[in-house]
Design a protein around this motif. Sequence first.
Motif, PDB file in Angstrom:
ATOM      1  N   LEU A 197    -110.500  12.492  47.418  1.00  0.00           N
ATOM      2  CA  LEU A 197    -110.904  13.635  48.243  1.00  0.00           C
ATOM      3  C   LEU A 197    -111.215  13.247  49.682  1.00  0.00           C
ATOM      4  O   LEU A 197    -111.087  14.045  50.584  1.00  0.00           O
ATOM      5  N   ARG A 198    -111.667  12.026  49.909  1.00  0.00           N
ATOM      6  CA  ARG A 198    -112.121  11.545  51.217  1.00  0.00           C
ATOM      7  C   ARG A 198    -113.375  12.293  51.671  1.00  0.00           C
ATOM      8  O   ARG A 198    -113.331  13.118  52.576  1.00  0.00           O
ATOM      9  N   LEU A 199    -114.465  12.019  50.997  1.00  0.00           N
ATOM     10  CA  LEU A 199    -115.742  12.592  51.410  1.00  0.00           C
ATOM     11  C   LEU A 199    -116.816  11.518  51.410  1.00  0.00           C
ATOM     12  O   LEU A 199    -117.036  10.860  50.391  1.00  0.00           O
TER      13      LEU A 199
ATOM     14  N   ASN B 281    -123.603  -5.489  48.566  1.00  0.00           N
ATOM     15  CA  ASN B 281    -122.625  -5.867  49.579  1.00  0.00           C
ATOM     16  C   ASN B 281    -121.233  -6.036  48.974  1.00  0.00           C
ATOM     17  O   ASN B 281    -121.069  -6.552  47.873  1.00  0.00           O
ATOM     18  N   ASN B 282    -120.254  -5.589  49.730  1.00  0.00           N
ATOM     19  CA  ASN B 282    -118.854  -5.815  49.395  1.00  0.00           C
ATOM     20  C   ASN B 282    -118.374  -6.963  50.287  1.00  0.00           C
ATOM     21  O   ASN B 282    -118.510  -6.852  51.504  1.00  0.00           O
ATOM     22  N   PRO B 283    -117.895  -8.103  49.781  1.00  0.00           N
ATOM     23  CA  PRO B 283    -117.436  -8.346  48.413  1.00  0.00           C
ATOM     24  C   PRO B 283    -118.403  -9.163  47.538  1.00  0.00           C
ATOM     25  O   PRO B 283    -118.052  -9.493  46.426  1.00  0.00           O
TER      26      PRO B 283
ATOM     27  N   GLN C 150    -123.409   6.904  52.297  1.00  0.00           N
ATOM     28  CA  GLN C 150    -123.058   7.019  50.878  1.00  0.00           C
ATOM     29  C   GLN C 150    -121.689   7.689  50.791  1.00  0.00           C
ATOM     30  O   GLN C 150    -121.172   8.177  51.785  1.00  0.00           O
ATOM     31  N   THR C 151    -121.125   7.694  49.605  1.00  0.00           N
ATOM     32  CA  THR C 151    -119.758   8.189  49.481  1.00  0.00           C
ATOM     33  C   THR C 151    -119.526   8.838  48.123  1.00  0.00           C
ATOM     34  O   THR C 151    -120.215   8.500  47.153  1.00  0.00           O
ATOM     35  N   LEU C 152    -118.547   9.735  48.071  1.00  0.00           N
ATOM     36  CA  LEU C 152    -118.134  10.288  46.775  1.00  0.00           C
ATOM     37  C   LEU C 152    -116.981   9.460  46.190  1.00  0.00           C
ATOM     38  O   LEU C 152    -116.437   9.805  45.150  1.00  0.00           O
ATOM     39  N   SER C 153    -116.604   8.367  46.879  1.00  0.00           N
ATOM     40  CA  SER C 153    -115.411   7.604  46.474  1.00  0.00           C
ATOM     41  C   SER C 153    -115.641   6.640  45.309  1.00  0.00           C
ATOM     42  O   SER C 153    -114.683   6.159  44.728  1.00  0.00           O
ATOM     43  N   LYS C 154    -116.887   6.311  45.012  1.00  0.00           N
ATOM     44  CA  LYS C 154    -117.137   5.245  44.029  1.00  0.00           C
ATOM     45  C   LYS C 154    -117.710   5.840  42.744  1.00  0.00           C
ATOM     46  O   LYS C 154    -116.980   6.260  41.876  1.00  0.00           O
TER      47      LYS C 154
ATOM     48  N   GLY D 112    -114.671  10.653  54.399  1.00  0.00           N
ATOM     49  CA  GLY D 112    -114.962   9.315  53.875  1.00  0.00           C
ATOM     50  C   GLY D 112    -116.105   8.719  54.683  1.00  0.00           C
ATOM     51  O   GLY D 112    -116.385   9.179  55.800  1.00  0.00           O
ATOM     52  N   SER D 113    -116.775   7.695  54.106  1.00  0.00           N
ATOM     53  CA  SER D 113    -117.828   7.083  54.932  1.00  0.00           C
ATOM     54  C   SER D 113    -117.213   6.278  56.059  1.00  0.00           C
ATOM     55  O   SER D 113    -117.884   5.946  57.034  1.00  0.00           O
ATOM     56  N   ASP D 114    -115.910   6.006  55.972  1.00  0.00           N
ATOM     57  CA  ASP D 114    -115.219   5.349  57.087  1.00  0.00           C
ATOM     58  C   ASP D 114    -115.380   6.159  58.388  1.00  0.00           C
ATOM     59  O   ASP D 114    -115.561   5.585  59.460  1.00  0.00           O
TER      60      ASP D 114
ATOM     61  N   LEU E 229    -127.349   1.261  56.893  1.00  0.00           N
ATOM     62  CA  LEU E 229    -127.409   0.672  55.555  1.00  0.00           C
ATOM     63  C   LEU E 229    -126.335   1.350  54.707  1.00  0.00           C
ATOM     64  O   LEU E 229    -126.440   2.538  54.388  1.00  0.00           O
ATOM     65  N   ASP E 230    -125.295   0.598  54.397  1.00  0.00           N
ATOM     66  CA  ASP E 230    -124.164   1.161  53.645  1.00  0.00           C
ATOM     67  C   ASP E 230    -124.442   1.020  52.147  1.00  0.00           C
ATOM     68  O   ASP E 230    -124.468  -0.088  51.608  1.00  0.00           O
ATOM     69  N   GLU E 231    -124.665   2.159  51.503  1.00  0.00           N
ATOM     70  CA  GLU E 231    -124.992   2.163  50.075  1.00  0.00           C
ATOM     71  C   GLU E 231    -123.831   2.705  49.238  1.00  0.00           C
ATOM     72  O   GLU E 231    -124.054   3.388  48.237  1.00  0.00           O
ATOM     73  N   ALA E 232    -122.608   2.379  49.622  1.00  0.00           N
ATOM     74  CA  ALA E 232    -121.439   2.888  48.885  1.00  0.00           C
ATOM     75  C   ALA E 232    -121.535   2.579  47.384  1.00  0.00           C
ATOM     76  O   ALA E 232    -121.084   3.359  46.546  1.00  0.00           O
ATOM     77  N   TYR E 233    -122.158   1.442  47.046  1.00  0.00           N
ATOM     78  CA  TYR E 233    -122.185   1.006  45.635  1.00  0.00           C
ATOM     79  C   TYR E 233    -123.577   1.129  45.007  1.00  0.00           C
ATOM     80  O   TYR E 233    -123.798   0.608  43.906  1.00  0.00           O
ATOM     81  N   ALA E 234    -124.521   1.776  45.694  1.00  0.00           N
ATOM     82  CA  ALA E 234    -125.909   1.795  45.216  1.00  0.00           C
ATOM     83  C   ALA E 234    -126.049   2.430  43.832  1.00  0.00           C
ATOM     84  O   ALA E 234    -126.947   2.057  43.067  1.00  0.00           O
TER      85      ALA E 234
HETATM   86  N1  PMP Z   1    -118.382   1.131  52.532  1.00  0.00           N
HETATM   87  C1  PMP Z   1    -118.035   0.151  51.697  1.00  0.00           C
HETATM   88  C2  PMP Z   1    -118.982  -0.969  51.473  1.00  0.00           C
HETATM   89  C3  PMP Z   1    -116.795   0.166  51.041  1.00  0.00           C
HETATM   90  O1  PMP Z   1    -116.462  -0.842  50.218  1.00  0.00           O
HETATM   91  C4  PMP Z   1    -115.910   1.246  51.281  1.00  0.00           C
HETATM   92  C5  PMP Z   1    -114.542   1.366  50.642  1.00  0.00           C
HETATM   93  N2  PMP Z   1    -114.067   0.365  49.917  1.00  0.00           N
HETATM   94  C6  PMP Z   1    -116.311   2.231  52.162  1.00  0.00           C
HETATM   95  C7  PMP Z   1    -117.559   2.165  52.765  1.00  0.00           C
HETATM   96  C8  PMP Z   1    -115.433   3.385  52.527  1.00  0.00           C
HETATM   97  O2  PMP Z   1    -115.588   4.388  51.625  1.00  0.00           O
HETATM   98  P1  PMP Z   1    -115.016   5.857  51.840  1.00  0.00           P
HETATM   99  O3  PMP Z   1    -114.019   6.039  50.764  1.00  0.00           O
HETATM  100  O4  PMP Z   1    -116.212   6.735  51.700  1.00  0.00           O
HETATM  101  O5  PMP Z   1    -114.421   5.934  53.226  1.00  0.00           O
END
Ligand code: PMP
Length: 347
Positions: free
Chosen positions: A209-211, A146-148, A198-202, A72-74, A171-176
Amino acid sequence: MRLVRSNIASLEPYSTARDEYKGNLGILLDANENPFGGGLNRYPSTTLRDSLVAKLAEIKGVLPGQLFLGNGSDECIDLCYRVFCRPGKDNAVMISPSYGMYKVCADINDVEARQVKLGKDFSLPVEDLLAASDNNSRLLFICSPNNPTANSFPESQIRTLLDEFPGIVVLDEAYADFSARGSLKKLLEEYPRLIILQTLSKAWGMAGLRLGMALADSAVVRLFNRVRYPYNIGTDTLQLALELLPKSYVESKVSIIVKERERVRAALAEIPTIREVLPSDANFFLIRTDCPRCLYNFLLSRGIIVRDRSNTPLCGPALRLTIGNPGENDKLIKAITEYDSIQSTIH
Ligand code: PMP
């Protein structure tokens, strides 16, 4: 790299049995595994990991050496602290409100989190972020979209921060993938102090999968690989990702989610109890209403779970809604319409 903790720069990393041996696998008596079993009795193979890194690098248009694969990007967020921040000494600057793990990981690593409020219109407070940094500021976290708050920040402002912030810019692009602008990964060519998450979660639809990934200068990727747990991604995860990747993005239907987002926003904007429907560059958006908790509880009674953001700085009396599938979104609109008619009979 002057920003790396000295104990990490000089770290002798753990070397796994399989790191030392890259040829065809023969009789494996090197890793204290159980010899019986159909594959999962073995530790994950480096070759399999390398194949997934290569595949993702190709998709992302970077070199394999510029891509770190995390649980995960975490995990990547935590590694930023572990690699760059001296506990009890250094600090990390971050926008607020934003994704909660930047501060949680700072707290876990005993690093001061300097939270800088966005502008009232959720704009990036460039000057305030720079004013909050000093010689011990090792990390700056920007999440875009940005989240939220669901807005993206202009490239020119991110460039200013990259030019002027003295440490690493994350630069967190989870939602890009949901945003009209897309990724700013081209900036990696110009800025070795930039890490893009970046993430495979979105958009890729594989949260289970947690990647996650860090796209960065190859020196940073090497450091992350030295510090991560030896087998941070399991064999089944690596295999599934390799199998699913070619079509998962398409099947996760990003364009439908984006269309649905605008449909739901337009429908909710017509409902009087919803005072405000905020714009979105992501797969969620904020709404404001007089009593967010009342609406939250009402939706819960209809089996719909959303996120109450009314205690989050700057959000005001807000709920954060994630875009579901069309049927789920219809149910959400119907439930909020019903809530609205109950409200109008009460008042
Ligand atoms: N970055 C942002 C901005 C998120 O909102 C989230 C999860 N909600 C994450 C990272 C974590 O994502 P991942 O599932 O890749 O750990």
